[in-house]
Design an enzyme around this catalytic site. Structure first.
Site, PDB file in Angstrom:
ATOM      1  N   SER A 740       0.802  -1.226   0.000  1.00 34.91           N
ATOM      2  CA  SER A 740       0.000   0.000   0.000  1.00 34.91           C
ATOM      3  C   SER A 740       0.836   1.278   0.000  1.00 34.91           C
ATOM      4  O   SER A 740       0.276   2.363  -0.141  1.00 34.91           O
ATOM      5  CB  SER A 740      -0.943   0.002   1.204  1.00 34.91           C
ATOM      6  N   LYS A 783      -6.899   3.591   8.402  1.00 34.06           N
ATOM      7  CA  LYS A 783      -5.935   4.560   7.855  1.00 34.06           C
ATOM      8  C   LYS A 783      -6.511   5.967   7.833  1.00 34.06           C
ATOM      9  O   LYS A 783      -5.822   6.939   8.188  1.00 34.06           O
ATOM     10  CB  LYS A 783      -5.534   4.135   6.438  1.00 34.06           C
TER      11      LYS A 783
END
Length: 846
Positions: A740, A783
């Site tokens: 990511s 996140k």
């Protein structure tokens, strides 16, 4: 008499003789004495072609034999109705014996196929009030010929059983020739001789001996004598033997059967006189065993009738609703227990087994509360978050509301420790109004823990599933299989995973077989909820049978709500300071979460709150007046010491090549700084920060993409051979991996080679392909909330992650702006400004 008196009195009134007069009763009984002339008259007048439709009166305690006059007692409502109908319709009924006296009277299959036609001579109410039905009628009948039953049916209009039947033909084949007559005479001689030996001085058999002698002269009386003999021997010849004679149409065969049974009686008498005499030794083994067993049964029944264990077990099973095969097996085992002396060691073993079977909730189900609003309120009240799990439970409740026969789902909740997987099961049980049972599977290494031990082993016991059902006392509890991922892989004592396959397979668990009870039990209505921390240790076949739901860790905002609603009040009550009106504001609780805990669940948070509550309790015990009602941020240091953890905050955009990324961890989201430094050299790439293989590949991929698109990015391609690249991710002691950070690394490299500033308060996450396409990543909720806590204002994500953002509550997204991209060029356009950083490096300078 009870409420049925009126109907019965009506029947009595129709009798011509006054049945309440003792003299009239004596007259009837005298007229009804058994007479051979009745037999001869009947056999001459019988119409073999006549089919009759008769009401059935059933007998379960004695036989009514042809050509006899008897008094029978009716104490069943259906028999009383049959008597009433028969009396009004020709004064005839059909007497039929039951095969099993313990079965209900309304079981057609329990009727024998041969009955006896009887004429009703009179009736009188009986004052005996011991009947459960409250009905007691003495009926005087004259039994005539045997009737062959062609059909039994229930008449709805009269509420009785009726039979279509016809008389047995008048058999005279035994009189056809001299040879047959000799056989008949010899049989009567044998019966006469044996009976004389059995009853040498019995006055009650004087008339029998006289009739036998007369019959030898007049063989046509043989049928009458057969029934007369049976009538005087019902206490010695069994019901099944009598019925065998009644069913036989040929007189000669009837005599053979009677002779055989009389001989058996004689041999039994010899056997009783001495087990060691020569006659007993020569007796056929099967005959001896049969009669011994019959006597043992009688003795055992008389003994067991006073056994409180047997009666208690029988009564307990009568309150349950097991299948027929289970009842049959249970009754057989109960009969075995009767025959075992109480001091025998086997008695305790058999008793334990039967108590276990009887205590199971056969066919007993708690009624589900199908109020969806109530269930949702209960789940929300007990647990904050866990929306996917709650939704699945409510879906099942909705299905049950529409289809009560549907099977229960088998759910596996997996996630980190402390997120409420186990406690959720209790809330589900309360929401559904079901019983709750939990078994811990951690460390189980023996198959018998699930399926139980076989009864042949010393100390055998049922498995945990059956034990749990015994405790729940219902067959549809909520069953928590805790720590299913920690079942031992040691298969030396059988594989517990394989045993669980039967438990958790909806196609098999309706017949779950426990080795101890050795019976099938239906688990299809049990709501199984398994919990696990790691799916990798669960065998694939077992995992395939469960509906897996990920219970991810709580975000800080959810932890705050849990602490406020549940943990803090509980800690204050536990430590005795709940009456002090102690408050903790949101900033204080959030600081406690951020700086003193690092976990996915809330166990550490609960411990810290308990620690604070203990400090407050200590203050109250010392000086209650000095206690401050509000806990402040400064108090956290006093109660808990210096902060244990520090979260990274946004650090600005002063440096080229430094970009803020977003990372997912088991304990929540974090911001992640990607730092890039250039130094003169030959273009080597150095990666540091304890990176995993996937993350290293992302860095190399990002660099290759930049080299391939250098011109479009306004980068001189010759720089890649003049400058070494060092890419670092801080906190090198912590392992990091995953794809990511791809777009973050690419952005950091472009910023380093162009010396352009990264847009202030910007963070990003996403995987990059070699073509520059930005693809979605996971952990978006964690996140995004980590970015918001760190002061980030804008976030770049793949356009395919837009759905993940929309699932987050709007209150958690305030102050954030999202940029959804498809390609790396869009990321560069959003992320980099046209301005260069202060003290920018001139990369083209030699």
């Amino acid at each position: 008499m009870n409420k049925n008196n009126n109907a019965e009195a009506k029947v009595v009134e129709n009798v011509e003789i006054d049945m309440t007069n003792p003299e009239d009763i004596a007259t009837i009984m005298n007229e009804m004495k058994m007479d051979k002339s009745d037999f001869l008259d009947y056999t001459q007048d019988i119409d073999l072609t006549e089919t009759m439709d008769l009401a059935i009166i059933t007998m379960n305690d004695h036989f009514v034999l042809p050509f006899s006059n008897q008094r029978i007692v009716l104490n069943q409502l259906m028999n009383a109705r049959a008597f009433d109908w028969g009396f009004k319709n020709g004064s005839t009924v059909l007497i039929v014996a039951q095969k099993d006296e313990h079965k209900e009277i309304n079981d057609i299959d329990n009727f024998y196929s041969t009955g006896v036609l009887a004429q009703i001579k009179g009736a009188i109410p009986n004052d005996d009030d011991t009947s459960d039905s409250g009905i007691n009628i003495d009926v005087f009948i004259k039994a005539e010929n045997r009737m062959k039953i062609d059909e039994i049916y229930y008449d709805d209009s009269t509420e009785i059983f009726k039979a279509k039947c016809s008389p047995f033909p008048n058999d005279t084949s035994y009189l056809e020739d001299e040879e047959t007559k000799e056989i008949v005479t010899k049989l009567w001689n044998d019966i006469d001789k044996t009976t004389q030996q059995l009853h040498p001085n019995d006055e009650g058999y004087k008339q029998t001996f006289h009739l036998i002698n007369e019959t030898k002269k007049h063989l046509e009386l043989s049928p009458f004598l057969i029934y007369f003999y049976l009538h005087n021997s019902t206490d010695r010849i069994t019901f099944s033997q009598i019925q065998e004679i009644l069913d036989e149409p040929l007189v000669l065969k009837q005599m053979f059967i009677l002779n055989k049974n009389v001989n058996l009686l004689e041999k039994l008498m010899v056997f009783r006189k001495g087990l060691h005499n020569e006659a007993a030794m020569q007796m056929e083994k099967l005959q001896r065993e049969y009669y011994v067993n019959e006597e043992i049964k009688i003795l055992q029944n008389s003994i067991s009738s006073g056994n409180p264990d047997v009666e208690a077990l029988r009564k307990e099973m009568e309150t349950k609703f097991p299948p027929k095969d289970i009842v049959d097996t249970y009754n057989r085992e109960l009969d075995k227990l009767k025959r075992v002396p109480t001091h025998n060691p086997d008695y305790a073993i058999n008793l334990n087994y039967l108590q276990t079977v009887a205590s199971l909730p056969w066919g007993i189900y708690s009624e589900d509360n199908l109020n969806l609003k109530r269930a949702k309120k209960k789940l929300d009240q007990d647990h904050y978050g866990l929306e996917e799990v709650k939704e699945r439970i409510l879906e099942h409740l909705a299905v049950l509301k529409l289809n009560k026969s549907s099977k229960s789902p088998i759910v596996c909740l997996y996630g980190p420790p402390g997120v409420g997987k186990t406690s959720l099961g209790r809330s589900v049980a309360e929401a559904l109004n079901r019983k709750y049972q939990r078994i811990s599977l951690g460390g189980i290494h023996d198959e018998s823990e699930i399926r139980g031990h076989r009864r042949t082993y010393l100390g055998a016991m049922p498995g945990r599933i059956i034990k749990g059902l015994m405790k729940a006392k219902t067959a549809n509890p909520v069953f928590i299989l805790d720590e299913i991922d920690k079942v031992s892989d040691d298969a030396r004592r059988g594989d517990p995973h394989s045993a669980l396959l039967e438990v958790l397979d909806p196609e098999q668990n309706n017949k779950f077989h426990d080795n101890f009870i050795d019976l099938d039990f239906d688990l299809s209505k049990v709501l199984f909820i398994a919990t696990a921390n790691d799916l990798n240790t669960i065998p694939a076949p077992l995992l395939d049978r469960m509906e897996v739901i990920n219970v991810s860790g709580y975000i800080a905002e959810e932890k705050y709500q849990i602490a406020k609603r549940h943990l803090l009040p509980k800690a204050l009550v536990t430590n005795g300071v709940n009456d002090r009106d102690i408050k903790m504001t949101k900033p204080v609780i959030m600081q406690l979460i951020d700086q003193y805990t690092r976990e996915s669940g809330v166990r550490q948070l609960e411990k810290q709150l308990n620690k604070i509550a203990r400090k407050l309790a200590y203050q109250v015990a010392l000086d209650a007046d000095s206690l401050k009602p509000n806990v402040t941020k400064d108090d956290l240091t006093n109660y808990l010491g210096l902060p244990t953890y520090n979260r990274d905050m946004y650090q600005g955009n002063r440096y080229a090549g430094v970009v803020t990324g977003l990372a997912w961890t088991p304990v929540g989201g974090e911001i992640l700084f990607i730092e890039t430094s250039l130094s003169r050299g030959k273009g080597t790439l150095t990666l540091t920060g304890n990176l995993g293989d996937v993350m290293k590949e992302s860095a190399m991929l990002a660099l290759e993409y930049i080299k391939a698109h250098a011109e479009a990015l306004h980068i001189d391609s010759s720089l890649f051979t003049k400058w070494n690249i060092h890419l670092h991710v801080p906190e090198g002691a912590i392992p990091k991996d995953g794809p990511s950070a791809g777009i973050t690394m690419a952005t950091a490299l472009v910023s380093a080679f162009t010396q352009c500033k990264v847009k202030a308060y910007l963070a990003m996450t996403g995987e990059i392909t070699l073509r520059g396409r930005v693809i979605p990543v996971g952990g978006i909720r964690e996140k995004v909330l980590a970015a918001r806590r760190a002061g980030i204002r804008e976030i770049i994500l793949s356009v395919e992650n837009k759905n993940d953002v929309e699932k987050i509550k709007a209150e958690y997204l305030s102050g954030l702006k999202f940029h959804y991209v498809n390609d790396m060029t869009e990321v560069i356009d959003y992320a980099l400004t046209k301005d260069q950083v202060n003290n920018a490096i001139d990369l083209n300078k030699e």
